[in-house]
Design a protein around this motif. Sequence first.
Motif, PDB file in Angstrom:
ATOM      1  N   ARG A 128       0.835  -1.212   0.000  1.00 14.49           N
ATOM      2  CA  ARG A 128       0.000   0.000   0.000  1.00 14.49           C
ATOM      3  C   ARG A 128       0.865   1.257   0.000  1.00 14.49           C
ATOM      4  NH1 ARG A 128      -4.811   2.186   2.479  1.00 14.49           N
ATOM      5  NH2 ARG A 128      -4.915   4.282   1.565  1.00 14.49           N
ATOM      6  N   GLY A 130       3.466   1.724  -1.624  1.00 12.01           N
ATOM      7  CA  GLY A 130       4.102   1.938  -2.919  1.00 12.01           C
ATOM      8  C   GLY A 130       5.530   1.445  -2.987  1.00 12.01           C
ATOM      9  N   GLY A 360       1.926   6.165   0.055  1.00 11.07           N
ATOM     10  CA  GLY A 360       1.361   5.373  -1.024  1.00 11.07           C
ATOM     11  C   GLY A 360       0.251   6.084  -1.762  1.00 11.07           C
ATOM     12  N   ASP A 361      -0.575   6.827  -1.030  1.00 15.32           N
ATOM     13  CA  ASP A 361      -1.649   7.579  -1.685  1.00 15.32           C
ATOM     14  C   ASP A 361      -1.077   8.628  -2.630  1.00 15.32           C
ATOM     15  OD1 ASP A 361      -3.545   6.102  -0.364  1.00 15.32           O
ATOM     16  OD2 ASP A 361      -3.981   7.618   1.156  1.00 15.32           O
ATOM     17  N   TRP A 362      -0.001   9.290  -2.203  1.00 17.88           N
ATOM     18  CA  TRP A 362       0.611  10.286  -3.080  1.00 17.88           C
ATOM     19  C   TRP A 362       1.220   9.622  -4.312  1.00 17.88           C
ATOM     20  CZ3 TRP A 362       5.449  11.257  -5.029  1.00 17.88           C
ATOM     21  CH2 TRP A 362       5.628  12.499  -5.643  1.00 17.88           C
ATOM     22  N   ALA A 364       0.272   6.954  -5.746  1.00 12.55           N
ATOM     23  CA  ALA A 364      -0.771   6.455  -6.640  1.00 12.55           C
ATOM     24  C   ALA A 364      -1.121   7.485  -7.706  1.00 12.55           C
ATOM     25  CB  ALA A 364      -2.014   6.078  -5.836  1.00 12.55           C
ATOM     26  N   THR A 365      -0.960   8.764  -7.383  1.00  9.48           N
ATOM     27  CA  THR A 365      -1.249   9.829  -8.346  1.00  9.48           C
ATOM     28  C   THR A 365       0.003  10.279  -9.089  1.00  9.48           C
ATOM     29  OG1 THR A 365      -3.110  10.643  -7.039  1.00  9.48           O
ATOM     30  CG2 THR A 365      -2.115  12.194  -8.592  1.00  9.48           C
ATOM     31  N   GLY A 367       3.192   8.693  -9.129  1.00 12.82           N
ATOM     32  CA  GLY A 367       4.249   7.700  -9.263  1.00 12.82           C
ATOM     33  C   GLY A 367       4.978   7.719 -10.594  1.00 12.82           C
TER      34      GLY A 367
END
Length: 470
Positions: A128, A130, A360-362, A364-365, A367
């Motif tokens: 999760r 990344g 990981g959320d960052w 996801a956009t 990467g």
Amino acid sequence: MTHEPEQPVAPAAEAPPARPLPPWFDDAKLGIFIHWTAAAIPAFAPVHLVQGLQDRGPNVPRWQQRQFWRTLPYAETYQNTMAVPGSETSRYHAEHYGDLPYSAFVEQFRDQTLPAWEPESWARLFARAGARYVVLTTKTEDGFLLWPSDHPNPHQEGWQAGRDVVGELADAVRCHGLRFGAYYAEGLDWTFGGLPVTDDESFVRAMPTSDAYHAYTDAHWRELITRYQPSVLWNDYCLLPNLDAEALFRTYYQQVPDGVVNDRFDIPRQHDGQLHADFDTREYSNDTKPAARKWEACRGIGTSFGYNQLETEDSYLSSTQLIHLLIDTVAGGGNLLLNVGPTGSGDIPPEQAQRLVDLGDWLATHGDAIYGTRPWHRAKGITTEGLPVRYTASREVLHALVLGTPRGTTIDLDVRLQPGATVQLGACPHPLPWQSSPHGTRVQLPAPPAPEAALSLHISPREAVTDPVD
């Protein structure tokens, strides 16, 4: 982790033949380091950054050397620091545990913590976040083995896990598409003596040098390679000559052709180019400059690698700071090996876990501006409103990562674009309007951006971008 006094000089030798870096490692950018030992049960160390103590060199006075070891913020070295006279750790241990030996923590860790551990929750979190690879401490300074070895400790009975922590974690992370690596502290093992380390002289004296010890560690390395096929071999503390390294590397590359080794198998020879290393390690370093060899930054989310109960929100890097650290590292050509320190019950502290989720959320956009990139000819820039910019490059695209949130709907980058160049924002496929400006290029955003740690602009073709030369 390695603390380097003045290094012994190795005899001159011919440089080894160059070995190309396996592309996967240069593409990965983000790994997770795990320091998990019996020291996670007392979980105590002073809270401060080790950089403040690392004015290292041949002429550091003895009192300053002793200060370093007395106040070392690495909780995983509890076994040593509890034995250092005058340390806060020794006072804490006396107050809370009396004369209880460190071996009691090992027994609790082996017999209670490890049987209850759940590797899948770790693996899910790392995926999760990344991360693309995970490196586990299979043996640290205390000598305890996290796998049931056929080569048990000759000085401490039961000084290894009955459960195959190494194998189970390797399987778990690989099921999530991550690679697995093995850390092994070859240069120090306190079951072979050396406690307490209090200065440079005692540090070097604590490094085992017997033929029996070299055979013991070589057997462990070969066992780790054969059983687990790790994609990374991560050694530590080897300041003294390691004459077995070349043979070990040959065996490793035969079994794991795309594996990589770090620069701590024989530090003097690897730093002089006399012994191969696939990458350099930078520990708690602020240096993100490009280097001749691939490099990897390693550090904890806080001030320690092992779990420290005294750490708070104030001592941990924020999610924004971690994202900026990753960007700075990648723009300089490095990987970030970000450490987590599980607790004595096997849980990853929620403060650490949340930061991994945010990272990981960052990714996801954004990467595309991180994974698989290489350094541009210039890593750093700045917008007209003073926001730092970091540049990374893919085969066809230049990525501009703006650290922070612009105030309005325009961003002035310090690059020039040729006619026909395209600029896109984050994961949005639609091109943005742009025009030349005195600063370089002004990009028009569709709306004021929402606050976030960093945003990414993708400029193509890469060849259409130059410095803003008059």
